[in-house]
Enzyme design. Structure first.
Site, PDB file in Angstrom:
ATOM      1  N   PRO A  27       0.839  -1.201   0.000  1.00 16.05           N
ATOM      2  CA  PRO A  27       0.000   0.000   0.000  1.00 16.05           C
ATOM      3  C   PRO A  27       0.874   1.252   0.000  1.00 16.05           C
ATOM      4  O   PRO A  27       1.752   1.380   0.844  1.00 16.05           O
ATOM      5  CB  PRO A  27      -0.778  -0.119   1.318  1.00 16.05           C
ATOM      6  CG  PRO A  27       0.091  -0.973   2.202  1.00 16.05           C
ATOM      7  CD  PRO A  27       0.777  -1.933   1.274  1.00 16.05           C
ATOM      8  N   THR A  29       0.483   5.484  -0.324  1.00 18.44           N
ATOM      9  CA  THR A  29      -0.235   6.749  -0.462  1.00 18.44           C
ATOM     10  C   THR A  29       0.323   7.528  -1.633  1.00 18.44           C
ATOM     11  O   THR A  29       1.535   7.705  -1.736  1.00 18.44           O
ATOM     12  CB  THR A  29      -0.066   7.562   0.837  1.00 18.44           C
ATOM     13  OG1 THR A  29      -0.761   6.877   1.869  1.00 18.44           O
ATOM     14  CG2 THR A  29      -0.602   8.969   0.693  1.00 18.44           C
ATOM     15  N   GLN A 103      -6.805  -0.703   1.302  1.00 17.49           N
ATOM     16  CA  GLN A 103      -6.253  -0.606   2.662  1.00 17.49           C
ATOM     17  C   GLN A 103      -7.057   0.464   3.405  1.00 17.49           C
ATOM     18  O   GLN A 103      -6.926   1.659   3.126  1.00 17.49           O
ATOM     19  CB  GLN A 103      -4.779  -0.215   2.666  1.00 17.49           C
ATOM     20  CG  GLN A 103      -4.230  -0.272   4.103  1.00 17.49           C
ATOM     21  CD  GLN A 103      -2.864   0.361   4.299  1.00 17.49           C
ATOM     22  OE1 GLN A 103      -2.646   1.502   3.911  1.00 17.49           O
ATOM     23  NE2 GLN A 103      -1.951  -0.374   4.915  1.00 17.49           N
ATOM     24  N   HIS A 170      -5.397  -1.033   8.107  1.00 13.08           N
ATOM     25  CA  HIS A 170      -4.083  -0.434   8.399  1.00 13.08           C
ATOM     26  C   HIS A 170      -3.932  -0.271   9.908  1.00 13.08           C
ATOM     27  O   HIS A 170      -4.464   0.651  10.502  1.00 13.08           O
ATOM     28  CB  HIS A 170      -3.965   0.923   7.698  1.00 13.08           C
ATOM     29  CG  HIS A 170      -2.575   1.506   7.671  1.00 13.08           C
ATOM     30  ND1 HIS A 170      -1.542   1.041   8.457  1.00 13.08           N
ATOM     31  CD2 HIS A 170      -2.042   2.516   6.943  1.00 13.08           C
ATOM     32  CE1 HIS A 170      -0.443   1.747   8.205  1.00 13.08           C
ATOM     33  NE2 HIS A 170      -0.726   2.655   7.296  1.00 13.08           N
ATOM     34  N   GLY A 171      -3.172  -1.189  10.503  1.00 12.06           N
ATOM     35  CA  GLY A 171      -2.945  -1.124  11.948  1.00 12.06           C
ATOM     36  C   GLY A 171      -1.497  -0.796  12.294  1.00 12.06           C
ATOM     37  O   GLY A 171      -1.056  -1.081  13.403  1.00 12.06           O
ATOM     38  N   ALA A 172      -0.767  -0.193  11.343  1.00 11.30           N
ATOM     39  CA  ALA A 172       0.689  -0.047  11.501  1.00 11.30           C
ATOM     40  C   ALA A 172       1.144   1.413  11.549  1.00 11.30           C
ATOM     41  O   ALA A 172       0.351   2.339  11.493  1.00 11.30           O
ATOM     42  CB  ALA A 172       1.385  -0.765  10.330  1.00 11.30           C
ATOM     43  N   HIS A 173       2.469   1.578  11.694  1.00 13.05           N
ATOM     44  CA  HIS A 173       3.204   2.827  11.406  1.00 13.05           C
ATOM     45  C   HIS A 173       2.829   4.029  12.263  1.00 13.05           C
ATOM     46  O   HIS A 173       3.074   5.171  11.876  1.00 13.05           O
ATOM     47  CB  HIS A 173       3.070   3.199   9.914  1.00 13.05           C
ATOM     48  CG  HIS A 173       3.535   2.124   8.986  1.00 13.05           C
ATOM     49  ND1 HIS A 173       3.339   2.174   7.618  1.00 13.05           N
ATOM     50  CD2 HIS A 173       4.176   0.950   9.219  1.00 13.05           C
ATOM     51  CE1 HIS A 173       3.843   1.077   7.053  1.00 13.05           C
ATOM     52  NE2 HIS A 173       4.349   0.315   8.012  1.00 13.05           N
ATOM     53  N   TYR A 175      -0.259   5.118  13.136  1.00 11.24           N
ATOM     54  CA  TYR A 175      -1.566   5.737  12.876  1.00 11.24           C
ATOM     55  C   TYR A 175      -2.588   5.243  13.914  1.00 11.24           C
ATOM     56  O   TYR A 175      -2.219   4.579  14.885  1.00 11.24           O
ATOM     57  CB  TYR A 175      -2.014   5.458  11.436  1.00 11.24           C
ATOM     58  CG  TYR A 175      -1.102   6.102  10.420  1.00 11.24           C
ATOM     59  CD1 TYR A 175      -1.105   7.490  10.239  1.00 11.24           C
ATOM     60  CD2 TYR A 175      -0.209   5.353   9.676  1.00 11.24           C
ATOM     61  CE1 TYR A 175      -0.254   8.094   9.322  1.00 11.24           C
ATOM     62  CE2 TYR A 175       0.654   5.946   8.758  1.00 11.24           C
ATOM     63  CZ  TYR A 175       0.620   7.326   8.583  1.00 11.24           C
ATOM     64  OH  TYR A 175       1.479   7.913   7.687  1.00 11.24           O
ATOM     65  N   ARG A 224      -2.493  -5.125   8.718  1.00 10.52           N
ATOM     66  CA  ARG A 224      -1.096  -4.684   8.631  1.00 10.52           C
ATOM     67  C   ARG A 224      -0.637  -4.156   9.983  1.00 10.52           C
ATOM     68  O   ARG A 224      -1.310  -3.321  10.590  1.00 10.52           O
ATOM     69  CB  ARG A 224      -0.934  -3.589   7.579  1.00 10.52           C
ATOM     70  CG  ARG A 224       0.530  -3.363   7.243  1.00 10.52           C
ATOM     71  CD  ARG A 224       0.736  -2.441   6.064  1.00 10.52           C
ATOM     72  NE  ARG A 224       1.758  -2.974   5.186  1.00 10.52           N
ATOM     73  CZ  ARG A 224       2.687  -2.226   4.588  1.00 10.52           C
ATOM     74  NH1 ARG A 224       2.706  -0.923   4.737  1.00 10.52           N
ATOM     75  NH2 ARG A 224       3.585  -2.775   3.812  1.00 10.52           N
TER      76      ARG A 224
END
Ligand SMILES: Cc1cc2nc3c(=O)[nH]c(=O)nc-3n(C[C@H](O)[C@H](O)[C@H](O)COP(=O)(O)O)c2cc1C
Length: 367
Positions: A27, A29, A103, A170-173, A175, A224
């Site tokens: 994914p 952006t 995503q 999106h469960g990462a990074h 956020y 993720r």
């Protein structure tokens, strides 16, 4: 490339998801969707890659909460016009023989976009913190959280209705969902917080369960996750295999089919005493399908890439060794496929001398 790449080109199937090979477009952006609506150019960009890539995961696309995005050009996954744009995307991907998951994303507490654009509501997160000790938004009420869970469920329902082949959360990074996981940004004392990682996973398990309920049993749900945060690369949510099991097993139980384990460099071991990476441990501990990612086929990692560092093509031997060994099932590739729609075909045909560098200039266009 001394090793055969054949292992990358074995078909894969799980529930209703059927993939022609093991390569996933990561994914990414792109911010080419004015007012949150994917354009025909966005559809063409994905279509260009769909003939060769096994599974495309879309750029993060935000759920229906007023403050889910800080960027007016990041696509929405809610609202009639945006969903019509996504309908075109998935139809074109299917026409080219590809498979795709959106995503779905909520950015949480985040710095305002460089353009100065702001959403109509303040940024929101578990405790209003963008990173430990730094406020950047408001603390979500329980009603906000319940509405957010429903918004993820609705996005998943829409993904299935439009014909997408899977859904990624999106469960990462660093956020929103990850802000709940991380003790540095989650100071709550209600049922969405607490001293342990499983307690702070409540939002994630509730979202996974809502998404599962929305799509039924047969559509694949991908989650993720990352140990690292964009706010702090050194953070590790799970410091031991036992902590990782306590984190991932309830998520699997809630309905995750595939863990997408984000690292900046896939070859880095997760814990001392073993060369297994995050995807390797996640598969070993949960028995679930996993995706690895992070600097596959490139010399430099992606955050440095944003800052202007160029990356050159690099050998796939170590990746192939781990894939052959069964550490993980699928391999996500980001920048290499962003810069070159032909990357998968070149790898398949062993045309390694034709692989391209990644430079920041590639981000400026949607080719
Ligand atoms: C331009 C760009 C945008 C990205 N946007 C997202 C995103 O929306 N969601 C996400 O989970 N990761 C995002 N990432 C991270 C990538 O999915 C991937 O994990 C990272 O680039 C490492 O893979 P690579 O080394 O093959 O590029 C982005 C990366 C890049 C380069």
């Amino acid at each position: 490339m001394p090793e055969s790449v054949d292992v990358l080109f074995r078909p894969f199937s799980l529930k209703s998801l059927k993939l022609k090979n093991r390569i996933v477009m990561a994914p990414m952006t792109r911010s080419f969707s004015p007012h949150g609506v994917p354009t025909p150019e966005v559809a063409a960009y994905y279509r260009r890659r769909a003939g060769e890539v096994g599974l495309i995961i879309s750029e993060g696309t935000v759920v229906g909460r007023a403050a889910s995005s800080n960027d007016p050009d990041v696509p929405h996954f809610h609202g009639e016009q945006a969903l019509a744009g996504w309908q075109r995307v998935i139809d074109e991907v299917h026409a080219a023989g590809g498979a795709m998951a959106p995503q779905i994303w909520h950015m949480g507490v985040i710095r305002p976009h460089a353009s100065g654009w702001l959403p109509t509501a303040p940024f929101e997160g578990p405790s209003g913190l963008i990173m430990p000790g730094e406020r950047g938004g408001v603390e979500m009420s329980e009603a906000d959280i319940v509405d957010t869970i429903a918004a993820f469920g609705q996005a998943a329902r829409d993904a299935k209705r439009l014909g997408f082949d899977a859904v990624e959360i999106h469960g990462a990074h660093g956020y929103l969902i990850d802000q709940f996981f991380w003790s540095g940004t989650n100071k709550r004392t209600d049922r969405f917080g607490g001293p342990t990682l499983p307690e702070r996973s409540r939002l994630a398990t509730d979202i996974v369960a809502a998404v599962r309920a929305a799509v039924g049993e047969d559509l694949v749900v991908i989650l993720r996750l990352s140990q690292w945060k964009q706010q702090d690369f050194a953070v590790k949510l799970a410091k031991t295999p036992a902590e990782m099991a306590a984190w991932l097993l309830p998520l699997a139980e809630a309905g995750v089919d595939i863990f997408h384990c984000s690292q900046r460099r896939f070859w880095q071991p997760e814990f001392e005493g073993s060369d297994l990476n995050f995807a390797g441990w996640a598969k070993k501990l949960t028995g679930k399908t996993t995706i690895t990612v992070g600097s596959v086929g490139l010399s430099g990692e992606f955050i440095a890439g944003f800052q202007g560092e160029s990356s050159h093509p690099s050998a796939l031997d170590e990746l192939l060794r781990r894939l052959e060994r069964g550490d993980f099932d699928l391999v996500a590739v980001g920048r290499a496929i962003l810069s070159d729609p032909e990357w998968v075909r070149k790898v398949r045909e062993n045309r390694t001398q034709q692989l391209l560098d990644f430079t920041r200039e590639a981000l400026a266009t949607l080719w």
